[in-house]
Design a protein around this motif. Structure first.
Motif, PDB file in Angstrom:
ATOM      1  N   PRO A  40     133.032  39.417  20.243  1.00 41.99           N
ATOM      2  CA  PRO A  40     133.988  39.668  19.156  1.00 41.99           C
ATOM      3  C   PRO A  40     134.970  38.525  18.947  1.00 41.99           C
ATOM      4  O   PRO A  40     135.344  38.223  17.810  1.00 41.99           O
ATOM      5  N   LYS A  44     135.321  36.706  15.468  1.00 38.40           N
ATOM      6  CA  LYS A  44     136.627  36.728  14.809  1.00 38.40           C
ATOM      7  C   LYS A  44     137.091  35.314  14.474  1.00 38.40           C
ATOM      8  O   LYS A  44     137.896  35.122  13.556  1.00 38.40           O
ATOM      9  N   GLN A  47     135.508  34.814  11.213  1.00 37.17           N
ATOM     10  CA  GLN A  47     136.257  35.660  10.281  1.00 37.17           C
ATOM     11  C   GLN A  47     137.566  34.984   9.859  1.00 37.17           C
ATOM     12  O   GLN A  47     137.931  34.972   8.669  1.00 37.17           O
ATOM     13  N   LYS A  48     138.262  34.400  10.815  1.00 37.97           N
ATOM     14  CA  LYS A  48     139.532  33.720  10.541  1.00 37.97           C
ATOM     15  C   LYS A  48     139.321  32.525   9.615  1.00 37.97           C
ATOM     16  O   LYS A  48     140.090  32.314   8.667  1.00 37.97           O
ATOM     17  N   ILE A  68     134.904  43.939  12.692  1.00 43.26           N
ATOM     18  CA  ILE A  68     134.265  43.623  13.972  1.00 43.26           C
ATOM     19  C   ILE A  68     134.752  44.602  15.037  1.00 43.26           C
ATOM     20  O   ILE A  68     135.953  44.796  15.207  1.00 43.26           O
TER      21      ILE A  68
END
Length: 227
Positions: A40, A44, A47-48, A68
């Protein structure tokens, strides 16, 4: 029928209608991982990057929704958990991914098949996610135990002075750390090279060692950064 029973019945009907008419988000991802830390945290990181790129852009019709969940459970249980999350979600996800390793789980192949039957996409790794991380730096088709991949990452983190010089599972910036020297694109190329001979209906994931399908998920997300 008493008034209490009638009230309960109507409440249940409203809840059912609300569930049935969930909006379909055509630009959405649900990603459920077996691990609670490395997987994760890595995802992430992507994602960021996507959020940073998309924020403030007026030419983007719809910013992707990326949810997530690091669940910390075994392969078969992860499919059950994913199914529960999907059912309880407020939207209908266009893309549902499950991410898990072989490790010592006996139900690895069964879980992959079950996930596919439910319409999920499976980003599996044999033996571990650390093999995927190793591919950010080097190609390998050696069948090693997951502890050996950890050790190889230790050597790389020391060599390139990444983090505190030791590979750990809880680096918040693990994505950035392994992306030095264009590591993510290297990992995608190396994974494609390794998996070029893998045929879904013929080959058994638990016997394809080493192997990883994580590159497919990363490619799917990374297109928002590359466009």
């Amino acid at each position: 029928m008493g008034s209490d029973d009638l009230f309960k019945k109507r409440r249940e009907e409203r809840k059912r209608r609300k569930h049935e008419y969930r909006p379909i988000n055509t630009n959405s991802f649900l990603i459920v991982t077996e691990g609670e830390r490395t997987e994760p945290l890595y995802l992430k990181g992507i994602q960021k990057k996507i959020k940073e790129k998309m924020d403030g852009r007026i030419d983007v019709i719809e910013i992707p929704v990326i949810d997530i969940h690091g669940e910390g459970c075994g392969t078969g249980k992860l499919i059950e958990v994913t199914e529960r999350i999907v059912k309880e979600a407020k939207i209908l996800y266009q893309n549902v991914w499950v991410v898990f390793d072989k490790d010592d789980f006996d139900d690895f192949d069964v879980a992959i098949q079950l996930g596919k039957e439910k319409g999920y996409q499976v980003a599996w790794s044999n033996q571990s996610f650390e093999y995927w991380l190793y591919l950010h730096f080097n190609y390998s088709d050696s069948a090693l135990h997951r502890y050996d991949w950890n050790e190889k990452l230790n050597e790389i983190f020391k060599q390139y002075n990444l983090g505190d010089g030791t590979y750990r599972k809880n680096y918040d910036n693990i994505y950035d750390l392994v992306n030095v020297y264009d590591g993510v694109n290297s990992a995608i190329r190396n994974a494609k090279r390794r998996m070029a001979g893998f045929v879904d209906e013929r080959d058994i994931p638990s016997q394809y060692d080493p192997g990883t399908m994580v590159y497919k998920l990363v490619e799917d997300l990374k297109r928002y950064l590359d466009e």
